[in-house]
Design a protein around this motif. Sequence first.
Motif, PDB file in Angstrom:
ATOM      1  N   TYR A 430       0.842  -1.197   0.000  1.00  0.00           N
ATOM      2  CA  TYR A 430       0.000   0.000   0.000  1.00  0.00           C
ATOM      3  C   TYR A 430       0.875   1.244   0.000  1.00  0.00           C
ATOM      4  CZ  TYR A 430      -4.302  -2.583   0.966  1.00  0.00           C
ATOM      5  OH  TYR A 430      -5.390  -3.418   0.876  1.00  0.00           O
ATOM      6  N   ASN A 472      -2.717  -0.690   7.442  1.00  0.00           N
ATOM      7  CA  ASN A 472      -2.387  -1.726   6.462  1.00  0.00           C
ATOM      8  C   ASN A 472      -1.157  -2.536   6.833  1.00  0.00           C
ATOM      9  OD1 ASN A 472      -4.465  -1.172   4.506  1.00  0.00           O
ATOM     10  ND2 ASN A 472      -3.395   0.750   4.102  1.00  0.00           N
ATOM     11  N   ARG A 508       0.571  -5.257   3.878  1.00  0.00           N
ATOM     12  CA  ARG A 508      -0.506  -6.048   4.478  1.00  0.00           C
ATOM     13  C   ARG A 508      -0.241  -7.499   4.125  1.00  0.00           C
ATOM     14  NH1 ARG A 508      -3.801  -7.840   7.712  1.00  0.00           N
ATOM     15  NH2 ARG A 508      -6.053  -7.556   7.674  1.00  0.00           N
ATOM     16  N   GLY A 579      -3.344   3.336  -0.034  1.00  0.00           N
ATOM     17  CA  GLY A 579      -3.640   3.135   1.371  1.00  0.00           C
ATOM     18  C   GLY A 579      -4.639   4.114   1.937  1.00  0.00           C
ATOM     19  N   GLN A 585      -9.287  -1.607   0.579  1.00  0.00           N
ATOM     20  CA  GLN A 585      -9.020  -2.412   1.772  1.00  0.00           C
ATOM     21  C   GLN A 585      -9.444  -3.866   1.595  1.00  0.00           C
ATOM     22  OE1 GLN A 585      -7.515  -1.132   4.805  1.00  0.00           O
ATOM     23  NE2 GLN A 585      -7.001   0.283   3.146  1.00  0.00           N
TER      24      GLN A 585
END
Length: 949
Positions: A430, A472, A508, A579, A585
Amino acid sequence: MPTDTTASTGQQPGKSGRKRGRKARLFVLVLVLALIGGVAYGGYWSVSTVRASFPQTEGSITLKGLSGNVDVKRDGHGIPQIYASSDEDLFMAQGYVQAQDRFYEMDVRRHMTAGRLSEMFGAGQVDNDAFLRTLGWERVAQEEYDKKLSPATKKYLQAYAKGVNAYLEGKEGKEISLEYAALGFENDYAPGEWTPVDSVAWLKAMAWDLRGNMQDEIDRALMTSRLGPKQIADLYPAYPYDRNKPVVREGRYDELTEAYEASGSGDGDGTGTGDGTGTGTGDGTGTGDGTGTGAGGGDGTGTGVGTGTGSGTGTEGSGVEGQLAGLQQVLQDLPTAVGVNGDGIGSNSWVVSGDHTITGEPLLANDPHLSASLPSVWYQMGLHCRSVSEKCRYDVTGYTFAGMPGVIIGHNQDIAWGLTNSGVDVTDLYLEKITGDGYQYGDKVVPFETREETIKVAGGASRKIVVRRTNNGPLLSDRSDELVRTGKKATVNSEAPDRGDGYGVALRWTALDPGRTMDSVFAINRAKDWDDFREAATLFEVPSQNLVYADTEGHIGYTLPGKIPTRAKKHDGAVPALGWDPGYQWTGWIEQDELPYEFDPERGYIVTANQAVVGEDYPYTLTTDWGYGARSRQITDLIRTKIKDGGKLSTDDMRQMQLDNSSSIAKLLVPELLKIDTGDPDVREAQKLLEGWDRTQDADSAAAAYFNSVWRNILKLAFGHKLPKELRVEGQCLWVDPVNPTGPADEVSKVRECGQRAADQAQPDGGDRWFEVVRTLMEDEDSEWWTTPKRGTRPAADNRDDLFKRAMIDARWELTAKLGKDIDSWSWGRLHRLFLKNQTLGTEGPGFLQYALNRGPWKLGGGEATVNATGWNAAGGYEVVWVPSMRMVVNLADLDKSRYINLTGASGHAYSSHYVDQTDKWANGELLEWPFTKEAVDKSTEDTLLLKP
C-alpha cells in the motif's frame, strides 16, 4: 570435496558407517594440516576441534526431564528414528537429536526470524535486522504462542525446547559446531537457550519465502517507467486454461458458484480476473476506478491503480518506481529462509489412486522446489510412540525443519500428504500518504502505531530504530533511505492527497496476524482419515499451501487451506494499492468451507505443480498470478500416457516422472529454429545439434546446452534489453533512450543505464510465465518485441526470425567463450552446475573457511519449468539457483516400500560423513529406502542411542 559429480560415489544404505567414519577422519586430518600451513586460524584448529561437535549416536545419555527411556536409532545415512512412550518425551528427544545434528542452523534461523543476526555476525547485518524487526515475526509468534495455540501444542513446544536446551547445557560454542569455533575469532557470541517461540517464528520465515505475488506487484509497477499498459499485459498473459488444467477439475465448488451468482455478487461481467469488462488482469476498460486493459488497472502508464480518469497514481515522474526499487533492493539483500520467491519456482506433488497402480493402493509423490542450501532446509526423521494411545499419539515419519517439532511432509500409519505452494495472493503493498502526525485514511489523519527496537551488534554499539505501522501494516519504507527520498518525489493525479512529506510503502500480509498453523502440524501428524485431515488443514492458515492426500483405505484427495483475503472491488491485488482510499481495503476472509477441494475424483489422480487451483468460474479471486502450468501439464501427460489402455504405475514410475527433463519451450521453438538459414558455418554447426534432439535436458547433452543458450539470448534480445534498470542484472549496462526526454527527438542522446537486481532475481528469469509470453507472441512475427538494434558486429532484427537468427549467433559465440570452440565438448551440465554453500560463513567468511564449509559443483540436468526443476535465472546465467529440495514417493500398500532422498544429508557438521552423503544419489535421481515399521527400522539401524531420565 566432490567435484563435477554425475555418478554415485556414496556407500549403499546397508553398508557399515565405520568405513565412512575412517574416511571422514582422514579428510579432517588433511584439512587441519592444510590450515596449519600458514593460515592464522590453523594454529587454533585441530582434529579434536573439528570433531568436537560431532554427536554421540551410541551408548546412553541422561536427560533431565524425561519421564522414561527413549531410543534413537540411526541408519547408515544418520537418519534418526525416535521411540518413546509419551508425547512429551517424544518431542523432547526430537529437540535433542535435531540440536545434535543441526543446532548452528537452528540458531541462525531463530536470529533471522527475530531480527538479531547482528548479534552473531556484526554490523553488516543491521539493515537486515531492521527490516525483519519492522516485519515483527518474533512478536507475532509470541502472540500466537500466548493467545492462539492449544495447550497440547504448547506442551509439545515446551518439551522440544527442553530437549534442545538439554543438548546445549554445559557446552562451549566449539563443542556445538565448527562455525562457532570460527565465530569465536571475531566476537564473544555464545548461543542462548531455546524457547518455544523460536520454533513458532520459523513458520513466519517459511511463509515469507512462499508469500505469493508480492514480487509481481513490484515488477509490474517498476515496468511502467519504460513500458505501456499493452506491453505490460504482453508480459503477463492470461492463464492458458485451454491447455493447462487447474488442480480442482471436478466441480467441488459448483454449488458455491451458483449461490454466489444468484446473490448478485461478483467481480464484474468481464472475461478477465479484474473488476470490469476488460480482458486483462486489470480493472476494466471504462472510466471507473482504475481503468485499462493492461496488467495493471490504469489506462495510461500508471502503477495499475488508475492514471487518467481513475482514482490512482500516475507516473509522470519516477517517484513510485523509485520507492518500489528501493524496496526491491532491501528484499534481495535479505537472507533466504527456504526459497527464492520468483517466477517459475514452485513444487511438484501428485497422487494416483489404486485403480492405476500395480499395488492396487495409492501412490503419492512430492518434491518441493526451494533454494539450494547446505545443509538442506529439510531434516528427515521418524517419531514413533511405542504404543499409540492417549498418552502417546504419534507414529509419523518424513521431513521436518530443524528447529520445529513434528513432521511437515510425510506419512503416519494411516495417511500420507505432500505440499506445494499454492501461490495464493496473501500480500498487498500500500502506498501511504504520510504527514508529520500520522497517515491519511479517508478524510482523516490517523496516528501511527509505534514501537522502539534496539538492535545489538557484535563488536559494536547497539542501534535503535522506530517501527511505524498504519492500518495496512508496517511501513517498509522506513527501512530504506532511497524510499524516503523518492517518496517525496512521487507524482500523483489531482484526486490524490497532496504530496506533503511524501509517500510511504506499507505491507498487508496474513502472516502478520497471529494464527494456528503450529496446531495444524500436530493435527495432521495424528490424522487417521480424510475427515481428520480436512479438519486439521483448516488450521494451516499461513502459508497457504496445496495439500495432497492419500490413505491406506485407498482414498486420494486435495484441499486448499489458508487464511485468504477478500478485497474491495477497486483492488484485485495485482499491483500496489492506495492506502488512503477505503475502497482498496481487505474486506474479510474466504470461509474454509468455501475453499476448493477434491476427494476421489473419477479420473483417479490429482496433480499440483503451482498451476491454477481453480477454473475461471470460481467466485473469488485467489490470485492474478498463477504459475502457468508447464510442469503440471507434463506430469498429467506422463500419468495419462502410462495409464492409457489399463497401464499401471509403480513406485519407480513415480520416481522416473520426478526426473523428467523434457522442455516444453524447446518443443515449441526448435522446429522454428531449424528453419532459419544462419549464413554462418560455425553457427550452422551448432544448429545441427538440434536436429533429432529429443528435447530432454540431460546433463551430458550438447543440444540442451545450445538450446538453453539460444533461449536465454532470445529473452535478452526480445525483452531483457527493453526492461527498466530496476529489473535487469546488477552491473549489466546498456545505452537506452531516456525515460522523459526533453527537446526534439532527433537531438535526444541515449543514456547508459546499469542493472540493479541480483542475478538470481532479475528478469526475464525464463520461468514458465516467459514460456507463455513467447508462445502468445509466436504468430505475430512482426511484433515490436521481436526487434533489436545492431550491436557491434551482431545484426539488427526487424522480425521474429531475424531475432531468432541473432540469438542463435549470440548463443554460438557465448558457448564458444564458456565451453570452447569444439562443440563435441559441450554439455548442459558444464553450464548448469550446483554449488552447495553454507548460508552464513560459507558465503561471507574467509576463503579457506568457505572451502571447508561448501561443496560442489555437481553437473545437473533438468532446467526451468521442467518436472526435474533445477532452476536457473536466464537473465543472470546458467548456474542452479533452486532445486527439488527433497524427493519422496509414498507407497500406501506397503509403507516400508516408500522411498525418499534429501538434497544434502542429516548432519550440519561440515566433516561428518552425513554432511552431503545423499547428494550424489540425489543428483543421480536415486531414492533411499524409507523404513517405517519397527521391524524395518531395526533392520536398517546402525547406531542406537539410549536417552535416560
